[in-house]
Scaffold this motif. Structure first.
Motif, short mmCIF file in Angstrom:
data_model
loop_
_atom_site.label_atom_id
_atom_site.label_comp_id
_atom_site.label_asym_id
_atom_site.label_seq_id
_atom_site.Cartn_x
_atom_site.Cartn_y
_atom_site.Cartn_z
N LYS A 184 40.73 42.30 41.29
CA LYS A 184 40.77 41.12 40.41
C LYS A 184 40.94 39.85 41.22
CE LYS A 184 40.62 42.19 35.98
NZ LYS A 184 41.51 42.99 35.14
N ALA A 185 41.87 39.85 42.17
CA ALA A 185 42.18 38.60 42.87
C ALA A 185 41.21 38.34 44.01
CB ALA A 185 43.61 38.64 43.39
N LEU A 186 40.77 39.38 44.68
CA LEU A 186 40.00 39.16 45.91
C LEU A 186 38.59 39.72 45.86
CD1 LEU A 186 42.77 40.05 48.51
CD2 LEU A 186 42.07 37.80 47.73
N GLY A 187 38.26 40.43 44.80
CA GLY A 187 36.97 41.10 44.82
C GLY A 187 35.97 40.55 43.83
N LEU A 188 36.28 40.67 42.56
CA LEU A 188 35.27 40.42 41.55
C LEU A 188 35.26 38.97 41.08
CD1 LEU A 188 35.61 43.52 39.25
CD2 LEU A 188 33.66 42.91 40.66
N PHE A 189 34.12 38.60 40.53
CA PHE A 189 33.99 37.32 39.83
C PHE A 189 33.88 37.69 38.35
CE2 PHE A 189 32.43 37.10 44.05
CZ PHE A 189 33.09 35.99 44.55
N GLY A 210 34.48 42.00 31.36
CA GLY A 210 34.52 42.77 30.12
C GLY A 210 34.51 44.27 30.35
N ASP A 232 33.86 36.22 35.51
CA ASP A 232 32.99 35.52 34.57
C ASP A 232 31.52 35.69 34.91
OD1 ASP A 232 34.96 34.39 32.87
OD2 ASP A 232 35.47 33.01 34.48
N THR A 286 37.96 45.46 49.04
CA THR A 286 39.35 45.06 48.89
C THR A 286 40.10 45.98 47.94
OG1 THR A 286 40.79 43.33 48.04
CG2 THR A 286 38.59 43.43 47.16
#
Ligand SMILES: Nc1ncnc2c1ncn2[C@@H]1O[C@H](COP(=O)(O)OP(=O)(O)OP(=O)(O)O)[C@@H](O)[C@H]1O
Ligand SMILES: [Mg+2]
Lengths: 507, 346
Positions: free
Chosen positions: A342-347, A400, A349, A338
């Motif tokens: 931030k919004a559609l790719g990674l988790f 992070g 936390d 994607t």
């Protein structure tokens, strides 16, 4: 030269014992555009967040503004000191209007009531000065990325900032929007603002930078004045070695020819995509070019079943397939990177380890569902080494990491799948030169092993550098295709002509 | 050509000594964040021990605390699954009541009596799956759906017993409610209720931390759209977590039925959902999903039980117990937020 407006001396910052910055100096003068460069995770954003008050530096360093030592505490402290920052990820409230966002934290009130009218009037002159084509009362949610950036700049000007920090401002802008931004940045420089400009794009630094400061591994490498600004010098300072052949294209697109892997036929969603067909062969890297808003991402979403389609068919290796969800696409061997990590790719936390392994957990699992932790660990370690991802270890939360390193983590997830078809949407967004060339050679290697690759990119040199063939979209349609002649490379002008619709004028 | 910039770099000021100290400090910090609310629990225990003049740490009292914590622990375990996905299940108290009623009613039937236990579990599972299906397939907000079933299932629970108390003094498997598992004959034993609760926690931990499904649960809670794009069957995950919550509520109902030999559809399990949610939040699980651990939930449930027990031991009046419990919960969570400040997630 006149006295510096900003001096940072010996500024350090550590996160949980990891040193992100070690005794960094930075000097910035009023009326200059100061480019800040460095690899992903070099500490650029961290240094700027210290200036804006988002992070507190470790004790020991010193920050002077117009010669006076200051302590910047909290975001309001940064503003009070005359510093505004436009973050890598924009930080506007989409549910508020333009005027409310500009006044955020310093709202005007009359008799205890919010003075909406006065606020709208107050931002009018600034918006006009910036050439904004929207109203103060418009909701930010309705603005394009470029317009949102204008709002951020307006906010900075409105706060009468003397120093404006822009952290990779063009990553989500179209070419035209970027041009407008450059003009604006030059205008602000002429008005006497000091601008700190972070970017991974050498052409931008050439075009804008009066001076360049390079960071590596949290340390200052050095600063260059305008005449010394040269790509090879900067790259060597950033990476510490020569990055020779940048784009890599060793695979042979003819090897797999006649064997189409992915064929999308007449795909449409009734809105942004209006009947698009394209084919990608094995061992072929196809570029999907077009202006921002041409519908490239939407087309990719249709192919992987992330959005409902009103018409269209998919064929995989010559056989029709029915794909209704991204899960089915993955099972069929189509993976998608994607553009909106931030919004559609990674988790954010979750650990890098989990992020990297997420798509292959089921395949690796013992007894069908028990996690194979050794395998996962090994895979994550390999990804870290292969793409030189900078983080303390694979167990830290992905949130992070620096922007570019997050992109590499996301890319690693897709590579783990080893798909038949790989669709990459802006694969090098926010990624530094070193890693870019790593990503290009990964794409090249995948093509060598027979993967069919579709690359969506707004970076034309990148498309030309790595693709065998370019399909150009315009306003939801396939506008045409540009192929390499036997001896002539892909031509940037041909692609632009198709993307903007200028080819009719030439004819 | 200017000489390469590397020569201008400053040498690293850190010595190996400093690095070691830093990494030690980091380990300590990680340990603290892993321990979570455990220190609060220990302080409460020790405090009550002194205030009650040594009556807290006795074998008998600890047994009571464990027993009192058991049902809430089981409910809170299910609630952890749900909250980790960013949802909420308000209906667990009602489902517990309905499951207990169903179980007790069946237990009075001569041929089917032995089947009361699975019947209670299946009742809970059924209601949970219905919750999950409404949330996952119709895309309704969890708060609304489970608020609805809080009321509706409560009604069904009353219906099951024709709005009376169902009583069965000879219910099979009564031992799970009142018996104890002997660890060392004559010295140490542990109530079966607590054994069940600990088993539930352990199984939950296995699922959450050692299975693919567990990672998917965290992923859905952390970023639902990304999870969908990564090919995770979000609907299946949601049905699963609400199913688990229902199943554990059914188990809680069975535990209550076996303990009391009776159940009343109107009163049983009233506002249990609040204690369960409190335990989860005390345990450090994020209300927006994606962050948290089942061990935290266990500690949270124990804190609630210790508070109730300790306040009674030192003779605080019923009314003040409410006030103090509420304040301790707010204080504990405030402490937790303070502790986490400056960590990577902002
Ligand atoms: N909040 C945080 N918690 C922990 N580590 C952090 C945090 N923010 C930054 N870091 C670490 O500090 C280092 C520098 O990060 P920074 O974001 O400043 O890099 P950058 O130069 O902006 O890179 P990029 O070009 O990828 O944006 C990285 O190693 C990153 O992992
Ligand atoms: Mg950055």
């Amino acid at each position: 030269m006149n006295d510096p407006i900003l001096e940072m001396r010996g500024v350090s910052k550590s996160f949980f014992g990891i040193k992100a910055l070690r005794a960094v100096d930075l000097t910035v003068y009023a009326g200059e555009i100061h480019a800040l460069m460095g690899e992903n995770g070099a500490g650029k954003s961290t240094l700027m967040k210290i200036l804006s008050g988002a992070y507190r530096p470790d004790p020991g360093g010193e920050i002077r503004i117009e010669g006076n030592p200051v302590r910047i505490e909290g975001p309001l402290g940064g503003r009070a000191a005359g510093i505004s920052i436009i973050y890598q990820e924009l930080s506007l409230a989409p549910n508020l209007s333009v005027a409310e966002n500009i006044y955020l934290g310093r709202e005007m009130s009359r008799a205890g009531l919010l003075a909406r009218g006065a606020m709208r009037e107050g931002v009018g002159p600034i918006l006009r000065r910036l050439g904004a084509d929207f109203l103060p009362s418009t909701l930010v949610a309705h603005l394009s990325m470029g317009q949102r950036q204008l709002v951020e700049i307006a906010r900075a000007l409105h706060a009468r900032s003397k120093i404006l920090i822009m952290d990779e401002p063009t990553t989500s802008l179209s070419a035209a929007e970027s041009e407008r931004l450059f003009a604006l940045v030059r205008q602000l420089r002429a008005e006497g603002l000091a601008i700190i400009y972070i970017s991974h794009r050498m052409d931008e630094v050439y075009a804008l930078g009066d001076r360049v400061t390079v960071l590596r591994d949290g340390r200052l490498v050095g600063s260059l004045d305008k005449p010394e600004i040269r790509a090879d010098t900067i790259v060597r300072m950033m990476v510490g070695r020569d990055v020779s052949s940048f784009y890599k294209k060793d695979h042979d697109p003819e090897a797999g020819r006649g064997h189409p892997v992915l064929a999308a036929i007449d795909m449409a969603d009734g809105r942004r995509v209006k009947g698009c067909s394209l084919t990608v062969h094995a061992s072929e890297v196809v570029g999907l070019a077009g202006l921002i808003g041409a519908g490239r991402t939407e087309l990719a979403h249709l192919i992987i079943g992330a959005a409902p389609r009103t018409s269209g068919q998919l064929e995989l290796e010559g056989r029709p397939v029915e794909i209704r969800t991204p899960g089915e696409a993955l099972e069929a061997g189509i993976a998608y990177l994607t553009e909106d990590r931030k919004a559609l790719g990674l988790f954010l936390d979750m650990s890098c380890l989990d992020n990297i392994n997420l798509a292959v957990l089921g395949r690796d699992a013992k007894l069908g569902w028990v996690l194979d932790r050794d395998k996962a660990r090994e895979r994550a370690d390999r990804a870290f080494a292969g793409l030189s991802i900078r983080a303390a270890n694979v167990g830290v939360p992905a949130g992070g990491l620096s922007g570019g390193n997050q992109q590499k983590v996301l890319l690693s997830r897709l590579l783990a799948i080893a798909p038949k078809v790989l669709i990459l949407d802006e694969p090098t967004r926010g990624v530094d030169v070193g890693a870019k060339s790593e990503i290009y050679s990964i794409i090249d290697n995948l093509a060598k092993t027979g993967t069919a690759i579709l690359v969506i990119s707004s970076d034309l040199p990148e498309i030309i550098g790595i693709c065998d063939r370019v399909v150009v979209m315009r306003a939801g349609h396939i506008a045409g295709e540009v192929s390499r002649g036997p001896h002539s490379p892909l031509a940037q002008e041909d692609i632009m002509a198709l993307a903007t619709g200028m080819e009719h004028l030439d004819a | 050509m200017p000489d390469n910039g590397a020569s201008q770099a400053k040498p690293a000021p850190t010595t190996t000594n400093g690095v070691a100290a830093e990494s030690r400090r980091q380990r300590v910090r990680m340990l603290i964040s892993a321990l979570g609310m455990l220190p609060v629990l220990l302080i409460l225990c020790i405090g009550f021990h002194f205030l009650s003049e040594g009556r807290f740490f006795t074998g008998q009292n600890l047994g009571i605390v464990l027993q009192q914590a058991a049902v809430n622990t089981v409910l809170a375990a299910g609630m952890t699954f749900v909250i980790l996905t960013g949802g909420i299940d308000l209906s667990v108290g009602s489902i517990l009541a309905a499951s207990a009623m169903a179980g007790l009613t069946l237990s009075k039937m001569p041929e089917l009596g032995m089947l009361w236990l699975p019947a209670a579990l299946l009742t809970g599972l059924g209601f949970g799956v219905v919750n999950g299906a409404l949330i996952a397939l119709l895309r309704l907000p969890p708060f609304i759906v489970t608020l609805g079933s809080l009321t509706a299932v409560r009604g069904l629970a009353r219906l099951l017993g024709a709005d009376t108390t169902v009583f069965n003094p000879s219910i099979p498997y009564a031992f799970i409610g009142n018996g104890s598992l002997t660890l060392i004959p004559g010295v140490a034993s542990i109530p079966w209720l607590s054994v069940i609760a600990l088993f539930v926690i352990f199984v939950s931990w296995l699922v959450l931390r050692r299975t693919v499904l567990g990672v998917h649960i965290y992923a859905v809670g952390g970023n639902e759209s990304a999870a969908r794009l990564a090919g995770i069957k979000v609907w299946a995950v949601l049905i699963f977590v609400y199913g688990v919550s229902g199943l554990f509520a059914g188990l809680g109902g069975a535990m209550q039925a076996a303990r009391l030999y009776a159940a009343n559809g109107l009163q049983l399990g009233q506002s249990y959902e609040l204690d369960a949610i409190t335990a989860v939040i005390l345990g450090g699980t994020s209300f927006v999903g994606g962050i948290g651990s089942i061990w935290g939930t266990l500690v949270g449930a124990l804190i609630i039980a210790v508070l109730s027990n300790g306040l009674i031991l030192i003779g605080v009046s019923d009314i003040w117990q409410y006030v103090i419990k509420g304040l301790v919960i707010i204080g504990a969570v405030a402490l937790d937020r303070y502790r986490l400040q400056g960590s990577a997630r902002t």
